[in-house]
Design a protein around this motif. Structure first.
Motif, short mmCIF file in Angstrom:
data_model
loop_
_atom_site.label_atom_id
_atom_site.label_comp_id
_atom_site.label_asym_id
_atom_site.label_seq_id
_atom_site.Cartn_x
_atom_site.Cartn_y
_atom_site.Cartn_z
N TYR A 359 35.21 36.39 37.26
CA TYR A 359 36.49 36.94 37.56
C TYR A 359 36.53 38.20 38.43
O TYR A 359 35.33 38.94 38.48
N PRO A 360 37.75 38.54 39.20
CA PRO A 360 37.65 39.86 39.87
C PRO A 360 37.06 41.05 39.18
O PRO A 360 37.85 41.12 37.86
N ALA A 361 36.54 41.86 39.23
CA ALA A 361 36.09 43.11 38.75
C ALA A 361 37.32 44.03 38.20
O ALA A 361 37.10 44.60 37.32
N ASP A 362 38.19 44.13 39.08
CA ASP A 362 39.22 45.05 38.92
C ASP A 362 40.37 44.38 38.18
O ASP A 362 41.57 44.98 37.91
N TRP A 363 40.32 42.99 37.53
CA TRP A 363 41.08 42.44 36.65
C TRP A 363 40.61 42.81 35.20
O TRP A 363 39.68 43.24 34.94
N ASN A 364 41.60 42.60 34.32
CA ASN A 364 41.44 42.78 33.06
C ASN A 364 41.49 41.37 32.33
O ASN A 364 41.94 40.41 32.62
N THR A 365 40.67 41.35 31.17
CA THR A 365 40.64 39.98 30.41
C THR A 365 40.76 40.29 28.79
O THR A 365 41.00 41.66 28.62
N VAL A 366 40.94 39.43 28.33
CA VAL A 366 41.02 39.65 26.56
C VAL A 366 39.87 39.29 25.98
O VAL A 366 38.91 38.46 26.36
N THR A 367 39.42 40.27 25.18
CA THR A 367 38.24 40.21 24.22
C THR A 367 38.30 39.79 22.79
O THR A 367 37.31 39.34 22.25
#
Length: 497
Positions: A359-367
């Motif tokens: 996914y785009p490196a400047d996006w956020n995801t849930v851990t």
């Protein structure tokens, strides 16, 4: 067999069918399953809206077309890119069609398959009903085979090849060698090939003026000149303009009379042949007469009382046709810096699929929590609510262990719940998948009525998994999110159990 003999045979079959139907009526089964009983077939051109595929009613792809015109006991029309002609008999709710003959133009494989499937269903017709502007044809078991809509006066309907288009004011050019531009007009949507990608979108017409667009395209990358051609062609096709008719051509003109796009019907027929499922020749007309098979020659008896047996030649096996594989999803032409996370895709105990999601490196995801990890992606920081199942982000990955991939595909393309804009077979990380863009027309879980879902439905060990975004077609944020979905589908690695 003559038409008169066919009529007698169809009448006999009709008698048997009506007897069976009468038995069904007595049990209370048949009438309740029909949308309507009979109706006036003639004086209307019927445009195919949906057809049965493996028992599931499926909307006609936007780049395909078929219609039917019932007149004087003959039904004629277009099936894919070829005209056809058949004999029919109707009475009450009974409809019997046979002795189909068809032209054999050189079509692409997908259009050939669509046309053959349509004609095969037409030959299975047993019952019909017309309600308002809809014709429903059913088979012997009352299953819906074909659904048609009544056509308005519309010269654009059907399949066209782009002969030329305006690349600049008052400048027409032909498509590049090795590329083909097409346009297929249904009742309310137009689609086709723009040389590299496929496109589709809405249109309206009163028969003399057409308003086309906005048009959406798939996102494959091709050579620079092909992409430039695509941009110019789509710009010429979209907008409001006049329709100038010719014998086998249509010109779409601007309001000042300048030609924007010139369309022609597909190339002339190269031969005429009967449909594989039809009976003997029905003399369908001077341009639709199937070839009569040659009579088998008589074999003269041998004069020798003890002939030597002739060895039987060993036939050369015909290699099986290799099916055309679905295209692999390609990443955008420009890939931004990326990051990865690991996702578990449960497909039922004890096995599970897994994925390395890009996914785009400047996006956020849930851990965390684990059930939501690597499933939600957004350019803004993400806060997980107390009930993680209510979380919605720009792009999401979803899976379902309670249903099958085939059932999920049927639900995602159900015409009663979705207005399907795109439905293409593709390959994602070596797994079969479908790229689907559809607007919810009835409200679905996670997709409010009027919102559009763009995503890849992936077959992970027989279970469905989505990489998707929800939004509004034409909105800049939605368009940006669809590009991220394409990136993730192209770059992620998924392992089925």
């Amino acid at each position: 067999m003559s038409i008169r003999r066919l009529a007698r045979r169809l009448a006999a079959l009709g008698g048997v069918t009506l007897i069976v139907a009468a038995c069904s009526t007595a049990s209370g089964a048949a009438p309740e399953t029909l949308d309507a009983i009979g109706g006036e077939l003639q004086a209307t051109t019927w445009i195919l809206d949906s057809y049965a595929v493996d028992g599931t009613l499926t909307v006609v792809p936007v780049d395909q077309y078929a219609d039917a015109d019932f007149r004087s006991q003959r039904v004629t029309g277009v099936a894919g890119c070829n005209e056809y002609n058949a004999v029919y008999q109707n009475g009450g709710r009974l409809l019997l069609i046979g002795m189909t003959a068809t032209l054999r133009r050189a079509c692409d494989e997908t259009t050939d398959a669509f046309g053959s499937a349509y004609l095969a269903l037409l030959d299975q017709s047993r019952y019909y009903g017309i309600r308002a502007d809809t014709l429903v044809i059913r088979g012997p078991d009352l299953a819906v085979l074909l659904v048609f809509n009544a056509a308005p006066a519309n010269p654009l309907l059907g399949s066209w090849i782009v002969d030329s288009y305006a690349s600049a004011p008052n400048t027409l050019i032909a498509p590049l060698e090795g590329t083909e531009l097409t346009a297929v007009f249904g009742l309310a949507r137009v689609g086709g090939s723009s040389g590299c990608n496929t496109y589709d979108g809405p249109y309206t017409t009163n028969g003399t003026v057409a308003a086309i667009g906005p048009l959406a395209t798939t996102r494959m990358a091709c050579a620079e000149d092909v992409m430039e051609q695509e941009t110019a062609f789509l710009a010429a096709l979209q907008g409001v303009g006049r329709i100038q008719r010719g014998a086998q051509t249509i010109e779409l003109q601007d309001l000042n009379g300048g030609t924007l796009v010139k369309l022609r019907r597909p190339s002339p027929a190269v031969e005429v042949s009967p449909s594989p499922s039809t009976g003997p020749t029905a003399s369908p007309g001077p341009t639709l007469t199937p070839a009569t098979p040659s009579a088998s020659p008589s074999v003269a008896p041998s004069a020798s009382p003890t002939p030597s047996p002739t060895p039987t030649p060993t036939p050369t096996p015909t290699p099986a046709a290799t099916p055309t594989p679905a295209p692999t999803v390609k990443p955008p032409a420009s890939v931004p810096p990326t990051a990865t996370c690991t996702l578990s895709l449960p497909t039922g105990l004890p096995a599970a699929g897994s994925a390395t999601v890009v996914y785009p490196a400047d996006w956020n995801t849930v851990t965390a929590p684990p059930a939501a990890a690597c499933r939600y992606f957004d350019p803004e920081p993400i806060t997980v609510p107390a009930d993680p199942s209510t979380l919605t982000t720009a792009v999401m990955i979803k899976s379902d262990t309670t249903t099958t991939y085939d059932a999920a595909l049927a639900a995602a393309t159900n015409p009663t719940a979705w207005n399907v804009l795109t439905n293409e077979s593709v390959t994602v990380s070596g797994l079969p998948a479908h790229l689907i863009e559809a607007t919810s027309s009835a409200g679905s879980p996670g997709v409010p009525e009027g919102s559009t879902r763009y995503g890849y439905l992936i077959n992970v060990g027989g279970r469905p998994a989505w990489i998707e975004t929800i939004g509004t077609v034409g909105d800049a944020t939605y368009t940006a999110n669809t590009s991220v979905v394409d990136l993730m589908a192209a770059e992620s690695t998924i392992t089925a159990p």
